[in-house]
Design an enzyme around this catalytic site. Sequence first.
Site, PDB file in Angstrom:
ATOM      1  N   LYS A 127      51.754 124.420  81.428  1.00 16.19           N
ATOM      2  CA  LYS A 127      51.164 124.214  80.195  1.00 16.19           C
ATOM      3  C   LYS A 127      49.600 124.415  80.996  1.00 16.19           C
ATOM      4  CE  LYS A 127      53.254 120.645  77.490  1.00 16.19           C
ATOM      5  NZ  LYS A 127      53.185 119.383  77.027  1.00 16.19           N
ATOM      6  N   HIS A 130      43.348 123.496  80.593  1.00 12.17           N
ATOM      7  CA  HIS A 130      42.610 123.299  79.817  1.00 12.17           C
ATOM      8  C   HIS A 130      40.925 122.466  79.491  1.00 12.17           C
ATOM      9  CE1 HIS A 130      43.543 120.146  76.962  1.00 12.17           C
ATOM     10  NE2 HIS A 130      44.710 120.563  77.265  1.00 12.17           N
ATOM     11  N   HIS A 133      41.425 118.640  80.678  1.00 12.78           N
ATOM     12  CA  HIS A 133      41.461 118.216  82.668  1.00 12.78           C
ATOM     13  C   HIS A 133      40.170 117.981  83.283  1.00 12.78           C
ATOM     14  CE1 HIS A 133      45.684 120.191  80.704  1.00 12.78           C
ATOM     15  NE2 HIS A 133      45.472 118.922  80.723  1.00 12.78           N
TER      16      HIS A 133
HETATM   17  N1  ARG Z   1      49.928 114.156  81.957  1.00 14.82           N
HETATM   18  C1  ARG Z   1      50.028 113.231  81.223  1.00 14.82           C
HETATM   19  C2  ARG Z   1      48.544 113.906  80.208  1.00 14.82           C
HETATM   20  O1  ARG Z   1      48.218 115.132  80.678  1.00 14.82           O
HETATM   21  C3  ARG Z   1      48.244 112.741  82.319  1.00 14.82           C
HETATM   22  C4  ARG Z   1      49.233 111.525  83.462  1.00 14.82           C
HETATM   23  C5  ARG Z   1      48.232 110.092  83.954  1.00 14.82           C
HETATM   24  N2  ARG Z   1      48.997 109.736  84.673  1.00 14.82           N
HETATM   25  C6  ARG Z   1      49.475 108.399  84.267  1.00 14.82           C
HETATM   26  N3  ARG Z   1      50.071 107.849  85.685  1.00 14.82           N
HETATM   27  N4  ARG Z   1      50.235 108.329  83.479  1.00 14.82           N
HETATM   28  O2  ARG Z   1      48.627 113.156  79.200  1.00 14.82           O
END
Ligand code: ARG
Length: 566
Positions: A127, A130, A133
């Site tokens: 993905k 963007h 982040h």
């Molecule tokens: N990849 C997830 C997102 O973009 C965030 C992950 C955050 N960390 C975790 N341990 N849940 O929403």
Amino acid sequence: MTDERKAMIASLINIEGVGKDELAELISVPPTRDNGDYTLPCFRFAKALRKSPAAIASELAASIKLPAGDVIRVEAVNGYLNFFTDRKLGAIRTIEKICAEKFSYGDSDEGKGKTVCIDYSSVNIAKPFHIGHLYTTVLGGSLYKIYSKLGYKSVGINHLGDWGTQFGKLIVAFKKWCNKEELDRRGMEVLTEIYVRYHTEAEIHPEMDDEARAYFKKIEDGDEEATELFNLFKEITLREVRKIYERLHITFDSYNGESFYNDKMQPVLDELEEKGLLVESDGAKVVELEKYGMPPCLLVKKDGATLYATRDLAAAYYRKQVYDFYKCLYVVAYQQNLHFRQVFKVLELLGKDWAKDMVHVAFGMVSLEDGAMSTRKGKVVLLKDVLDRAVEKAYDIISNKNPDLENKRVTAEKVGVGAVVFSTLYNNRIKDIVFSYDKVLNFDGETAPYVQYTNARCLSLMEKVGGYDAAKADFSGIDNPESEAVAARLGGFGEVLRECIRKYEPCYLARYLVDLCKDFNRFYLAHRIAGEKEGIKNARTMLTAAVHCVIEEGLRLLGIDAPPKM
Ligand code: ARG
């Protein structure tokens, strides 16, 4: 520095049953100096001592023998014990200390032996990276550096979103419309493109979803071809995001993402089962959290598939086991509040006393004026584009202001990227920000360019007078309110860093830097350096050098470069 002074002040105070460390903790710096440079509120001793806070403060004030160190006066006011220090002496000490320690000023070992895991950025594979982040990446990156400066061991974890049915979809899309050569050449761009196309076409051909599910199953089962493609998507994504991390000065100690926990969830599920916490609900397995005002935490779906929360539980176990953390931070948008409350609660129900050390460091949304974004429809604002655009604009401004500057491109990168980062960290993290290029690049605003420019001004002043000789400083040159204000601000650096980690808010540092620059610019307008007598010139140049060190180090802790010239 500040803490040493607090410890010194604590050593002057004797209260039965209260240790010096505890006292030092309770001593704070009042918001205005009318109430002294340090204050000890006496309210919490009232019960044990069976006296009013006012009486306690008065008795303590009378018992302290002065002068002691640089403390010259003690006053009891309404239950507070206020300490006044010799500010001139304090200013000199601070400046001398910074000139001696340079960028390591503010370093501390108070975090020694404590590990802080920081889960941040945590991008999703395949993905686009963007603007959503931005917050987590720079916030986590800055906390990482501040913790390290204070002696903690920081562990940066990029908990990659590398698991889920979308990888099955990507394989289908890839096989239909792409190939390895094109993927290598066009990178993320083509991944996003085929992902978007998949969703458009799957609406007409729903059988594609069955195919996607089958491919995902193949990845789960370790099928060679599927796994190879999956790893390829991962590599392509990481290649792209690493470029951004470099520009933002972000590093990680671990890229263990969701897929890493594939084989680590069962023991947690078993333990939940053993402890009677896992219940069946419509064929799925959940932990009931109704008692705590939350919906059930879904851990295993009807078809046996595990979920985001299951992986986070396994990840928490793993982190505790491997890092034995003092704290484990999750720098993740506030939209995931419920998720983390559920995960932390489940850990608590499992009887893990370390559940209390888990912190969701939530933050708001970053957007540009033109609004929302969605990966599926492909309408996203790429972080790279935002950085590039800011750098372009910075280049124009710099070329205008200082056409003869060498390395304009290099400087523009530092200023443009710095501006975006600084503006993100300047607000309380929970606030949503709507991003405006003109605002973040305003050289006279509360911005990175303003701070960077002040630093460059310090450096040029120092260069003009040929540096300083500390042994020949005449500190009557800084015996004025403007210098004292600068020195007092410099003295508060360590305290600000501590505030940042107490609240998980680098914004205190960002604001502090703006205030320091304002203080310095006031000093600079009111007092000459060049052309003054040698001793005076030395003292003022030392003040300038100290400001430069703290600005540059402060910016570094935010992840921002300080160009020497602008
Ligand atoms: N990849 C997830 C997102 O973009 C965030 C992950 C955050 N960390 C975790 N341990 N849940 O929403």
